[in-house]
Design a protein around this motif. Structure first.
Motif, PDB file in Angstrom:
ATOM      1  N   ALA A 293       0.813  -1.213   0.000  1.00 30.45           N
ATOM      2  CA  ALA A 293       0.000   0.000   0.000  1.00 30.45           C
ATOM      3  C   ALA A 293       0.849   1.267   0.000  1.00 30.45           C
ATOM      4  CB  ALA A 293      -0.945  -0.009   1.198  1.00 30.45           C
ATOM      5  N   VAL A 294       1.834   1.357   0.896  1.00 35.23           N
ATOM      6  CA  VAL A 294       2.628   2.588   1.012  1.00 35.23           C
ATOM      7  C   VAL A 294       3.488   2.835  -0.223  1.00 35.23           C
ATOM      8  CG1 VAL A 294       4.446   3.747   2.325  1.00 35.23           C
ATOM      9  CG2 VAL A 294       2.586   2.577   3.523  1.00 35.23           C
ATOM     10  N   PRO A 295       4.300   1.862  -0.670  1.00 35.29           N
ATOM     11  CA  PRO A 295       5.124   2.154  -1.863  1.00 35.29           C
ATOM     12  C   PRO A 295       4.310   2.414  -3.119  1.00 35.29           C
ATOM     13  CG  PRO A 295       5.299  -0.161  -1.220  1.00 35.29           C
ATOM     14  CD  PRO A 295       4.622   0.540  -0.109  1.00 35.29           C
ATOM     15  N   CYS A 296       3.237   1.666  -3.321  1.00 33.84           N
ATOM     16  CA  CYS A 296       2.415   1.896  -4.509  1.00 33.84           C
ATOM     17  C   CYS A 296       1.683   3.236  -4.413  1.00 33.84           C
ATOM     18  CB  CYS A 296       1.421   0.750  -4.701  1.00 33.84           C
ATOM     19  SG  CYS A 296       2.176  -0.748  -5.373  1.00 33.84           S
ATOM     20  N   ALA A 297       1.275   3.600  -3.202  1.00 37.37           N
ATOM     21  CA  ALA A 297       0.633   4.899  -3.031  1.00 37.37           C
ATOM     22  C   ALA A 297       1.613   6.029  -3.351  1.00 37.37           C
ATOM     23  CB  ALA A 297       0.100   5.046  -1.612  1.00 37.37           C
ATOM     24  N   ALA A 298       2.879   5.861  -2.956  1.00 36.01           N
ATOM     25  CA  ALA A 298       3.887   6.885  -3.246  1.00 36.01           C
ATOM     26  C   ALA A 298       4.104   7.025  -4.753  1.00 36.01           C
ATOM     27  CB  ALA A 298       5.205   6.521  -2.549  1.00 36.01           C
ATOM     28  N   MET A 299       4.234   5.889  -5.462  1.00 38.94           N
ATOM     29  CA  MET A 299       4.450   5.948  -6.911  1.00 38.94           C
ATOM     30  C   MET A 299       3.208   6.466  -7.630  1.00 38.94           C
ATOM     31  SD  MET A 299       6.801   2.581  -7.731  1.00 38.94           S
ATOM     32  CE  MET A 299       5.729   1.384  -6.921  1.00 38.94           C
ATOM     33  N   ALA A 396       6.504  -8.608  -1.446  1.00 38.24           N
ATOM     34  CA  ALA A 396       6.222  -7.202  -1.762  1.00 38.24           C
ATOM     35  C   ALA A 396       7.407  -6.565  -2.486  1.00 38.24           C
ATOM     36  CB  ALA A 396       5.905  -6.436  -0.484  1.00 38.24           C
ATOM     37  N   THR A 397       8.618  -6.872  -2.042  1.00 39.87           N
ATOM     38  CA  THR A 397       9.804  -6.322  -2.710  1.00 39.87           C
ATOM     39  C   THR A 397       9.909  -6.823  -4.144  1.00 39.87           C
ATOM     40  OG1 THR A 397      10.969  -6.214  -0.589  1.00 39.87           O
ATOM     41  CG2 THR A 397      12.309  -6.107  -2.582  1.00 39.87           C
ATOM     42  N   ALA A 398       9.623  -8.103  -4.358  1.00 40.28           N
ATOM     43  CA  ALA A 398       9.683  -8.666  -5.706  1.00 40.28           C
ATOM     44  C   ALA A 398       8.682  -7.975  -6.630  1.00 40.28           C
ATOM     45  CB  ALA A 398       9.416 -10.167  -5.656  1.00 40.28           C
ATOM     46  N   ALA A 435      10.685   7.215  -5.776  1.00 41.85           N
ATOM     47  CA  ALA A 435       9.752   7.011  -4.661  1.00 41.85           C
ATOM     48  C   ALA A 435       9.627   5.532  -4.322  1.00 41.85           C
ATOM     49  CB  ALA A 435       8.384   7.579  -5.046  1.00 41.85           C
ATOM     50  N   GLY A 436       9.546   4.676  -5.360  1.00 45.81           N
ATOM     51  CA  GLY A 436       9.453   3.243  -5.103  1.00 45.81           C
ATOM     52  C   GLY A 436      10.719   2.691  -4.486  1.00 45.81           C
ATOM     53  N   ALA A 437      11.889   3.132  -4.991  1.00 45.48           N
ATOM     54  CA  ALA A 437      13.151   2.649  -4.438  1.00 45.48           C
ATOM     55  C   ALA A 437      13.331   3.105  -2.991  1.00 45.48           C
ATOM     56  CB  ALA A 437      14.308   3.143  -5.302  1.00 45.48           C
ATOM     57  N   ALA A 438      12.867   4.309  -2.687  1.00 47.35           N
ATOM     58  CA  ALA A 438      12.992   4.810  -1.311  1.00 47.35           C
ATOM     59  C   ALA A 438      12.218   3.938  -0.344  1.00 47.35           C
ATOM     60  CB  ALA A 438      12.503   6.259  -1.247  1.00 47.35           C
TER      61      ALA A 438
END
Length: 442
Positions: A293-299, A396-398, A435-438
């Motif tokens: 949720a958080v990384p996809c929301a950021a991207m 999730a990382t994959a 954003a995703g890498a962060a």
């Protein structure tokens, strides 16, 4: 005198007790059932009344539908309370006769208004009223609201059917047959030596992805490219953000003055793709969706923000000359078979990587899978988390690695095919990847 007063007091107390008993015996559940039936009749009746006023003709309106629902409710209640189940069928027969008589009279008066929609809705209102008082109130509410929507959206539904080609209908029919006939026959067990490929689950997940894509496909066919870049990009992103990228990049070569707006459409389609990833993960494994949720929301926020800035530019985001995004019906058996094959290959590679390679091997497979499609790796990782909940972080990382790989490929397509939008797309892509890498490094 005192004895008479005591007798009067005892009599008043008995009357109060009798009134209390009557009060406590009031059937609130039955009142709710009848109230629901009346409201359903009113809901359907209002829609029919408005249509009658617009068309200047109709055999039933608000009051008629309320009475029809009430008749059904009374018939169902009395049949249950009196243990006389024949009452409800008798009521339905009477309603059917009355509706048929109204139809005949209406046809004689206005032959050009021949139709059965109102008549069938009237019978359905009676049956919904009966359902409300026979223990199916919640189901009656759902069906009633759905039926009201079906009646109200007559023109949009006709327009949607007109937008569908005969091939779309045939493809849908073939897949439905394959689903309800072939799916139950597939073995629900692994058929390979590594335990990676389960035909039943494989086809079920293909249906999931195809169903989600169908939403965007229908919206695109319904709205068409004439609704503007933003709408076309958003609906197209539900089906294939790669197809949107290709179409808009090619268009930017022909119309360089609209390059920035088209670049915004590309970025918006990517934002929808990230939302879709979370939705697919939520269906397969909710815990995985929470981790994404958080990384996809950021991207998503980065891409949507960059798209908004680009489409507010003066080079135009209108609909004139907008390219039709080339999309294949997601219910095509060929498209579904290709996805099934890709999903099987990804599953097999992940299983082999898990057995023979370190953890980084999973990420390599994810990056490779993301070059063509993100859905397959998302579903595969969801299956992994279902079998081993502790691997949710790895999964999730994959998936994020696959998303970044897919974004890099689409950025290359945009640069190669549409130099006019390359700068805007590259800036948005770099910001989204950052954003995703962060989130991966947090």
């Amino acid at each position: 005198m005192a004895g008479r007063r005591a007798s009067v007091r005892r009599s008043l107390r008995r009357q109060d007790a009798t009134l209390s008993d009557v009060t406590t015996e009031f059937d609130y559940a039955a009142a709710q059932d009848f109230g629901t039936a009346l409201l359903l009749g009113a809901l359907l009746g209002i829609e029919r009344e408005k249509r009658n006023m617009r068309e200047g003709f109709g055999i039933a309106g608000l009051r008629s539908f309320v009475l029809l629902a009430l008749l059904g409710a009374v018939g169902g209640y009395m049949g249950t309370a009196l243990a006389m189940p024949w009452i409800l069928p008798a009521v339905v027969v009477v309603v059917g006769v009355v509706v048929a008589a109204g139809y005949v009279a209406g046809v004689r008066q206005r032959p050009e208004q021949v139709g059965l929609t109102t008549e069938l809705a009237a019978v359905a209102a009676c049956l919904l009223g009966a359902m409300a008082t026979t223990g199916f109130r919640d189901l009656a509410v759902g069906l009633g609201v759905g039926m009201a929507a079906l009646l109200a959206y007559k023109q949009p539904l006709h327009h949607l059917v007109g937008q569908l080609g005969w091939e779309d209908v045939l493809v849908g029919m073939r897949l439905l047959l394959a689903t309800f006939i072939v799916l139950p026959l597939l073995p629900d067990r692994a058929i390979d030596p590594w335990g990676a490929i389960n035909p039943y689950k494989l086809w079920l997940l293909v249906l999931l992805i195809s169903g989600m894509s169908l939403v965007g496909y229908i919206a695109t066919r319904w709205l068409g490219p004439g609704r503007g870049i933003a709408v076309t990009a958003a609906t197209g992103g539900l089906v294939s953000s790669t197809a949107v990228t290709l179409a808009f990049a090619k268009q930017s070569r022909d119309e360089p003055q609209r390059a920035r707006a088209l670049a915004g459409g590309v970025l918006l389609a990517w934002a929808i793709m990230f939302v879709r990833v979370v939705a697919v993960a939520a269906v397969v494994q909710p815990a995985l969706a929470l981790a994404l949720a958080v990384p996809c929301a950021a991207m998503t926020a980065v891409c949507a923000g960059a798209a908004g800035v680009a489409m507010r530019s003066r080079d135009g985001g209108g609909a004139d000359g907008l390219p039709a995004v080339p999309m294949q019906n997601p219910f095509s058996l060929l498209a579904a078979s290709k996805f099934a094959a890709l999903f099987a290959v990804v599953q097999l590679l992940l299983k082999l990587g898990q057995q023979h390679l370190p953890q980084s091997g999973v990420y390599a497979v994810a990056a490779l899978a993301g070059l063509t499609d993100v859905d397959a790796i998302t579903v595969s990782m969801g299956e992994r988390v279902r079998a081993a909940p502790a691997d949710v972080g790895i999964a999730a990382t994959a998936i994020l690695v696959a998303c970044l790989s897919n974004t890099a490929v689409k950025t290359g397509m945009a640069i190669g095919l549409g130099r006019g939008l390359a700068r805007t797309v590259v800036v948005g892509a770099v910001a989204a990847v950052a954003a995703g890498a962060a989130t991966l490094l947090r």
